[in-house]
Design an enzyme around this catalytic site. Structure first.
Site, mmCIF file in Angstrom:
data_model
loop_
_atom_site.group_PDB
_atom_site.id
_atom_site.type_symbol
_atom_site.label_atom_id
_atom_site.label_comp_id
_atom_site.label_asym_id
_atom_site.label_seq_id
_atom_site.Cartn_x
_atom_site.Cartn_y
_atom_site.Cartn_z
ATOM 1 N N GLN A 1 -9.241 10.892 -2.544
ATOM 2 C CA GLN A 1 -8.955 10.832 -3.976
ATOM 3 C C GLN A 1 -9.425 12.098 -4.675
ATOM 4 O O GLN A 1 -8.785 12.576 -5.615
ATOM 5 C CB GLN A 1 -9.639 9.607 -4.593
ATOM 6 C CG GLN A 1 -9.146 9.260 -5.989
ATOM 7 C CD GLN A 1 -7.703 8.785 -5.994
ATOM 8 O OE1 GLN A 1 -7.223 8.207 -5.031
ATOM 9 N NE2 GLN A 1 -7.006 9.017 -7.103
ATOM 10 N N SER B 1 -10.415 4.436 -8.523
ATOM 11 C CA SER B 1 -9.103 4.020 -8.040
ATOM 12 C C SER B 1 -9.195 2.719 -7.246
ATOM 13 O O SER B 1 -10.078 2.541 -6.414
ATOM 14 C CB SER B 1 -8.500 5.108 -7.136
ATOM 15 O OG SER B 1 -7.333 4.630 -6.483
ATOM 16 N N HIS C 1 -7.329 1.905 -4.976
ATOM 17 C CA HIS C 1 -7.031 2.218 -3.573
ATOM 18 C C HIS C 1 -8.322 2.343 -2.758
ATOM 19 O O HIS C 1 -8.329 2.101 -1.558
ATOM 20 C CB HIS C 1 -6.227 3.512 -3.484
ATOM 21 C CG HIS C 1 -4.807 3.371 -3.932
ATOM 22 N ND1 HIS C 1 -3.836 2.760 -3.149
ATOM 23 C CD2 HIS C 1 -4.177 3.754 -5.074
ATOM 24 C CE1 HIS C 1 -2.677 2.779 -3.792
ATOM 25 N NE2 HIS C 1 -2.868 3.372 -4.961
ATOM 26 N N GLU D 1 3.089 2.106 -13.868
ATOM 27 C CA GLU D 1 3.323 2.426 -12.460
ATOM 28 C C GLU D 1 4.064 1.263 -11.795
ATOM 29 O O GLU D 1 3.439 0.323 -11.284
ATOM 30 C CB GLU D 1 2.004 2.688 -11.727
ATOM 31 C CG GLU D 1 1.284 3.938 -12.188
ATOM 32 C CD GLU D 1 0.098 4.297 -11.296
ATOM 33 O OE1 GLU D 1 -0.225 3.510 -10.380
ATOM 34 O OE2 GLU D 1 -0.502 5.374 -11.513
ATOM 35 N N HIS E 1 2.754 0.157 -8.070
ATOM 36 C CA HIS E 1 1.358 -0.108 -7.714
ATOM 37 C C HIS E 1 1.077 -1.612 -7.802
ATOM 38 O O HIS E 1 1.043 -2.190 -8.888
ATOM 39 C CB HIS E 1 0.438 0.658 -8.667
ATOM 40 C CG HIS E 1 -1.017 0.504 -8.361
ATOM 41 N ND1 HIS E 1 -1.774 1.503 -7.792
ATOM 42 C CD2 HIS E 1 -1.875 -0.545 -8.556
ATOM 43 C CE1 HIS E 1 -3.032 1.089 -7.649
ATOM 44 N NE2 HIS E 1 -3.108 -0.151 -8.113
#
Length: 277
Positions: free
Chosen positions: A157, A192, A194, A249, A252
């Site tokens: 990231q 994030s 993620h 988004e 996502h």
């Protein structure tokens, strides 16, 4: 001679690009992130000082304890939100962990275990079954989907953020301007989803681009209509930027478990669901 000059010119551009990239990485690692961390630590310190002050006041006046019981209780209930790593490692409630600029993960967090989905993508193993079932059912409906991003480490990231700043600085922006623009589309390391392994970027296989037009593909239309049946939600909906802090988004998706049904039916965000529950 002309050919040699061209080679030297290209080498100069190449080296300049490397120097710019290194400069951006330096700014990101040694200026921007420490500043953010200091701010977060300062907020945490202020909270700690407030708690200590309340404790001392309670010793002096026991009645304060009863008057503040509801407030203190609320703070205790939100501990998992303030410390996302602890909630992610818990046996229950891990799927509702809020990860954002206000609730960042530590740089060394990794999911308990990861499951590979090919093409270098992996997710927290606890959501792998639900994700695989969703993709399988989508394929049976004629949808061709590709998981293009899953778990990302803190280092990955950081590189993505630095690349975003480099690109903008090359266009003539100052480091501060580049930062302000980059942070609108690339989340800061540690903030994030993620990094938790609970989020995936999914696109139509025939249109693997992360643009708002992705929402118009049949594959995304199917996902938006059915993802909640598998415990997923479209994490950053259109028009909710002031709530999520992230621009729209339509690729996502975030696993939230059973809460997905209510979030979908009410048309709300994860932040709003957690606030109501």
């Amino acid at each position: 001679m002309l050919h040699k000059k061209r080679l030297l010119r290209r080498l100069k551009y190449f080296l300049s690009g490397i120097a710019l990239g290194a400069s951006v990485m330096f700014l990101v690692m040694y200026f921007i992130f420490p500043y953010i961390s200091a701010t977060l630590l300062s907020d945490s310190s202020e909270t700690s000082e407030e708690s200590e002050t309340l404790s001392k006041e309670t010793e002096i006046n026991p009645d304060i304890e009863n008057n503040e019981e509801e407030t203190v209780g609320s703070s205790s209930e939100n501990t998992s939100v303030i410390c996302p790593e602890e909630q992610l490692m818990a046996d229950s409630g891990w799927e509702l962990t809020l990860i954002s600029r206000e609730h960042p993960l530590s740089h060394d967090y990794t999911p308990p275990s990861l499951s590979d989905f090919g093409s270098g993508c992996s997710v927290d193993s606890r959501i792998a079954g639900a994700l695989e079932q969703m993709l399988s059912d989508a394929r049976s409906e004629g949808m061709e989907l590709s998981v293009i991003s899953g778990y990302r480490s803190y280092e990955t990231q950081t590189e993505l953020f630095a690349d975003g700043m480099t690109e903008r600085m090359r266009s003539g922006l100052t480091p501060e301007e580049a930062y302000e623009q980059t942070v609108q589309s690339v989340t800061l390391p540690g903030t994030s989803e993620h990094a938790a392994g609970l989020a995936v970027d999914i696109t139509a296989s025939s249109y693997p681009v992360l643009e708002e037009s992705q929402a118009k593909t049949p594959e995304q239309q199917w996902l938006m209509a059915h993802c909640h049946e598998y415990g997923f939600i479209l994490r950053y909906p259109d028009g909710c930027e002031d709530i999520t802090g992230i621009t729209y988004e339509p690729w996502h998706y975030r696993y939230v478990g059973d809460a997905a049904a209510e979030i979908h039916s009410r048309g709300i965000t994860l932040e709003e669901y957690l606030q109501d529950n």
